[in-house]
Design a protein around this motif. Sequence first.
Motif, PDB file in Angstrom:
ATOM      1  N   ASP A 294     -41.936  16.239 -32.535  1.00  8.32           N
ATOM      2  CA  ASP A 294     -40.648  16.140 -33.255  1.00  8.32           C
ATOM      3  C   ASP A 294     -40.633  17.100 -34.440  1.00  8.32           C
ATOM      4  N   LEU A 295     -41.778  17.200 -35.105  1.00  8.59           N
ATOM      5  CA  LEU A 295     -41.843  18.005 -36.330  1.00  8.59           C
ATOM      6  C   LEU A 295     -41.569  19.468 -36.020  1.00  8.59           C
ATOM      7  N   GLU A 296     -42.212  19.947 -34.970  1.00  4.96           N
ATOM      8  CA  GLU A 296     -42.032  21.335 -34.576  1.00  4.96           C
ATOM      9  C   GLU A 296     -40.562  21.626 -34.239  1.00  4.96           C
ATOM     10  N   LEU A 297     -39.926  20.691 -33.512  1.00  9.09           N
ATOM     11  CA  LEU A 297     -38.524  20.864 -33.117  1.00  9.09           C
ATOM     12  C   LEU A 297     -37.604  20.877 -34.327  1.00  9.09           C
ATOM     13  N   MET A 298     -37.820  19.882 -35.199  1.00 10.48           N
ATOM     14  CA  MET A 298     -37.006  19.696 -36.397  1.00 10.48           C
ATOM     15  C   MET A 298     -37.094  20.929 -37.307  1.00 10.48           C
ATOM     16  N   LEU A 299     -38.323  21.447 -37.476  1.00  9.20           N
ATOM     17  CA  LEU A 299     -38.504  22.629 -38.318  1.00  9.20           C
ATOM     18  C   LEU A 299     -37.947  23.864 -37.617  1.00  9.20           C
ATOM     19  N   GLY A 300     -38.167  23.961 -36.330  1.00  6.35           N
ATOM     20  CA  GLY A 300     -37.698  25.109 -35.559  1.00  6.35           C
ATOM     21  C   GLY A 300     -36.185  25.260 -35.615  1.00  6.35           C
ATOM     22  N   ARG A 301     -35.467  24.134 -35.442  1.00  3.96           N
ATOM     23  CA  ARG A 301     -34.005  24.275 -35.384  1.00  3.96           C
ATOM     24  C   ARG A 301     -33.382  24.492 -36.752  1.00  3.96           C
ATOM     25  N   THR A 302     -34.166  24.312 -37.838  1.00  3.68           N
ATOM     26  CA  THR A 302     -33.612  24.559 -39.171  1.00  3.68           C
ATOM     27  C   THR A 302     -34.150  25.867 -39.766  1.00  3.68           C
ATOM     28  N   GLY A 303     -34.771  26.689 -38.920  1.00  4.94           N
ATOM     29  CA  GLY A 303     -35.123  28.055 -39.338  1.00  4.94           C
ATOM     30  C   GLY A 303     -36.560  28.261 -39.791  1.00  4.94           C
ATOM     31  N   PHE A 304     -37.418  27.275 -39.546  1.00  7.27           N
ATOM     32  CA  PHE A 304     -38.816  27.411 -39.967  1.00  7.27           C
ATOM     33  C   PHE A 304     -39.739  27.632 -38.772  1.00  7.27           C
ATOM     34  N   GLN A 305     -40.875  28.247 -39.093  1.00 10.69           N
ATOM     35  CA  GLN A 305     -41.903  28.438 -38.085  1.00 10.69           C
ATOM     36  C   GLN A 305     -43.193  27.811 -38.596  1.00 10.69           C
ATOM     37  N   VAL A 306     -43.776  26.922 -37.805  1.00 12.23           N
ATOM     38  CA  VAL A 306     -45.005  26.242 -38.235  1.00 12.23           C
ATOM     39  C   VAL A 306     -46.165  27.232 -38.255  1.00 12.23           C
ATOM     40  N   THR A 307     -46.866  27.294 -39.400  1.00 14.59           N
ATOM     41  CA  THR A 307     -47.998  28.229 -39.497  1.00 14.59           C
ATOM     42  C   THR A 307     -49.321  27.503 -39.683  1.00 14.59           C
ATOM     43  N   GLY A 308     -49.263  26.200 -39.939  1.00 14.61           N
ATOM     44  CA  GLY A 308     -50.513  25.446 -40.072  1.00 14.61           C
ATOM     45  C   GLY A 308     -50.231  23.964 -40.020  1.00 14.61           C
ATOM     46  N   GLN A 309     -51.175  23.203 -39.471  1.00 15.45           N
ATOM     47  CA  GLN A 309     -50.986  21.752 -39.463  1.00 15.45           C
ATOM     48  C   GLN A 309     -52.338  21.047 -39.507  1.00 15.45           C
ATOM     49  N   TRP A 310     -52.406  20.018 -40.346  1.00 10.13           N
ATOM     50  CA  TRP A 310     -53.639  19.253 -40.507  1.00 10.13           C
ATOM     51  C   TRP A 310     -53.303  17.781 -40.347  1.00 10.13           C
ATOM     52  N   GLN A 311     -54.128  17.045 -39.595  1.00  9.67           N
ATOM     53  CA  GLN A 311     -53.849  15.626 -39.336  1.00  9.67           C
ATOM     54  C   GLN A 311     -55.042  14.755 -39.665  1.00  9.67           C
ATOM     55  N   GLU A 312     -54.755  13.558 -40.119  1.00 10.30           N
ATOM     56  CA  GLU A 312     -55.804  12.559 -40.354  1.00 10.30           C
ATOM     57  C   GLU A 312     -55.145  11.182 -40.295  1.00 10.30           C
ATOM     58  N   ASP A 313     -55.772  10.252 -39.617  1.00 14.79           N
ATOM     59  CA  ASP A 313     -55.397   8.847 -39.678  1.00 14.79           C
ATOM     60  C   ASP A 313     -53.884   8.594 -39.599  1.00 14.79           C
ATOM     61  N   GLY A 314     -53.234   9.206 -38.600  1.00 18.68           N
ATOM     62  CA  GLY A 314     -51.802   8.942 -38.410  1.00 18.68           C
ATOM     63  C   GLY A 314     -50.884   9.583 -39.425  1.00 18.68           C
ATOM     64  N   PHE A 315     -51.338  10.676 -40.017  1.00 20.46           N
ATOM     65  CA  PHE A 315     -50.512  11.386 -40.996  1.00 20.46           C
ATOM     66  C   PHE A 315     -50.666  12.887 -40.747  1.00 20.46           C
ATOM     67  N   ALA A 316     -49.585  13.645 -40.961  1.00 21.83           N
ATOM     68  CA  ALA A 316     -49.656  15.094 -40.734  1.00 21.83           C
ATOM     69  C   ALA A 316     -49.151  15.865 -41.950  1.00 21.83           C
ATOM     70  N   LEU A 317     -49.878  16.930 -42.253  1.00 22.22           N
ATOM     71  CA  LEU A 317     -49.482  17.876 -43.285  1.00 22.22           C
ATOM     72  C   LEU A 317     -49.145  19.157 -42.547  1.00 22.22           C
ATOM     73  N   THR A 318     -47.914  19.648 -42.710  1.00 27.38           N
ATOM     74  CA  THR A 318     -47.476  20.805 -41.933  1.00 27.38           C
ATOM     75  C   THR A 318     -47.021  21.921 -42.868  1.00 27.38           C
ATOM     76  N   LEU A 319     -47.522  23.117 -42.645  1.00 20.88           N
ATOM     77  CA  LEU A 319     -47.093  24.287 -43.416  1.00 20.88           C
ATOM     78  C   LEU A 319     -46.181  25.126 -42.529  1.00 20.88           C
ATOM     79  N   ALA A 320     -45.015  25.482 -43.068  1.00 22.05           N
ATOM     80  CA  ALA A 320     -44.071  26.253 -42.262  1.00 22.05           C
ATOM     81  C   ALA A 320     -43.501  27.383 -43.105  1.00 22.05           C
ATOM     82  N   GLU A 321     -43.133  28.458 -42.432  1.00 20.89           N
ATOM     83  CA  GLU A 321     -42.566  29.610 -43.131  1.00 20.89           C
ATOM     84  C   GLU A 321     -41.093  29.756 -42.790  1.00 20.89           C
ATOM     85  N   ALA A 322     -40.292  30.056 -43.800  1.00 22.45           N
ATOM     86  CA  ALA A 322     -38.863  30.254 -43.570  1.00 22.45           C
ATOM     87  C   ALA A 322     -38.645  31.615 -42.919  1.00 22.45           C
ATOM     88  N   GLY A 323     -38.052  31.607 -41.721  1.00 24.15           N
ATOM     89  CA  GLY A 323     -37.842  32.850 -40.992  1.00 24.15           C
ATOM     90  C   GLY A 323     -36.469  33.431 -41.255  1.00 24.15           C
TER      91      GLY A 323
END
Length: 323
Positions: A294-323
Motif C-alpha cells: 500500500d505504501l509504495e502505491l500511495m507514494l507512487g500515485r502522489t509523485g514520490f519514489q521509494v528510495t529506502g525502507q527499513w522494517q522492525e516489529d510491524g512498523f516501517a520507515l520509508t524514505l522517498a524522493e519527490a520526482g
Amino acid sequence: MSMRHSVAPDPGEASRAAFADDVAHALTQNPRQLPCRYLYDELGSLLFEAICRLPWYRVARTEQSLLHTHADAIFSRLQCVSTVVELGPGSGEKLMTLLAAGPDRDVTVHLVDVSPAALDGAANALAALPSLTVVAHEATYEAGLSAIARSHHATGQALVVFLGSNIGNFDPTGTDALLRSIHATLGRGGALLLGTDLVKPEAELLLAYDDPLGVTAAFNLNLLVRVNRELGGDFDVSQFAHRAVWNAPASRMEMHLVSRSRQRVRVRESRIDLTFDAGESIWTESSYKYRVGDLELMLGRTGFQVTGQWQEDGFALTLAEAG
Ligand code: AVJ
C-alpha cells in the motif's frame, strides 16, 4: 539554537472559535464525531507520552529503534539537506535521534503542530543540538506546509519527516491530499521520511488501543474534559465509555466514546444542545494500518519514489524522493 515563533494575529481567540465551530460541526454529523487533533491539550499530550511507554503500544519505541539504527544510512542519502520540516513533532525525541546523525551544516528546522504544548517540548529538546534554527508553526499540517512553502528560499535540499504513524489519522482521500501538499512544499529532489504502523493481528491492535491500565481510555475521555473546560460543555465524563475497534475492511483502528445512558449534553461556545441515546457513540479517531505494498502505491500515485525502507516489529520507515 536560535528560535523564532511564527504565530497568527490573535492565536488564542481565533483557535478557540475554530475549536467551537469544529466541535459543533463534528458532533452533529452522522455518526457523531470529534476531530482527533483536539486530543492533544497539555494533559492529552502527557497521556499520549504515557501510552508510548506502555508495553502494548510499541509504535514509538519500535520507530525510535529504527531511527537510531538507520539514521546514518538515511543521511548518507541526504547529503545536501538544509531544511527539515517535521509534521507533528510530539516530544521532539524522534527528530533528536535522527539529527544526531545529521548533516554537518546549518539546518533550519520547521516544526508544525496544532498543540502549543508539543511545540514547546520539541523546541526544548532540539535546543540541545548545535547549528539549528528552529521555527515553530502552531498550525494544521496543511496550513504549516503552505506557510513554509511561501517562506522557503533555502538553496539546499528539503526533507519532510512525518513519523509515529501520524499519517494514520488521515483517511485515504486526506492522505493523498496531504502527500501532494508535502510534494508541493518539497519540490523535485526533496525527500520524505515516513513512519507507518503495519497491519498486525487484531488481538495485538486491540491491546494497543484499549490497554489494561486504562491510559488510552483516559486519553480518549480527556477530549470531553477539554470540551467542558475550553468550550463550556457539560459532558458527564463518567457516562461515556472508551471503545476501540478494528475495522478490517477499512484497515483502521477506531476509537469511540460510547454513551452509557440516554442523556442530554450542551456545549455553550458551540451553541449545541444534543441528546445521546444509550449506546450511541462519538467517533474520535481513526488510525490506519498499512501493508508494505500500500505504501509504495500511495507514494507512487502522489509523485514520490521509494528510495529506502527499513522494517522492525510491524512498523516501517520509508524514505522517498519527490520526482
Ligand atoms: C499519534 C496518531 C499515531 O493513532 O496510534 C495512540 C495516537 N491513539 N493511541 C495512533 C493514539 C490511541 C496515535 N498517533
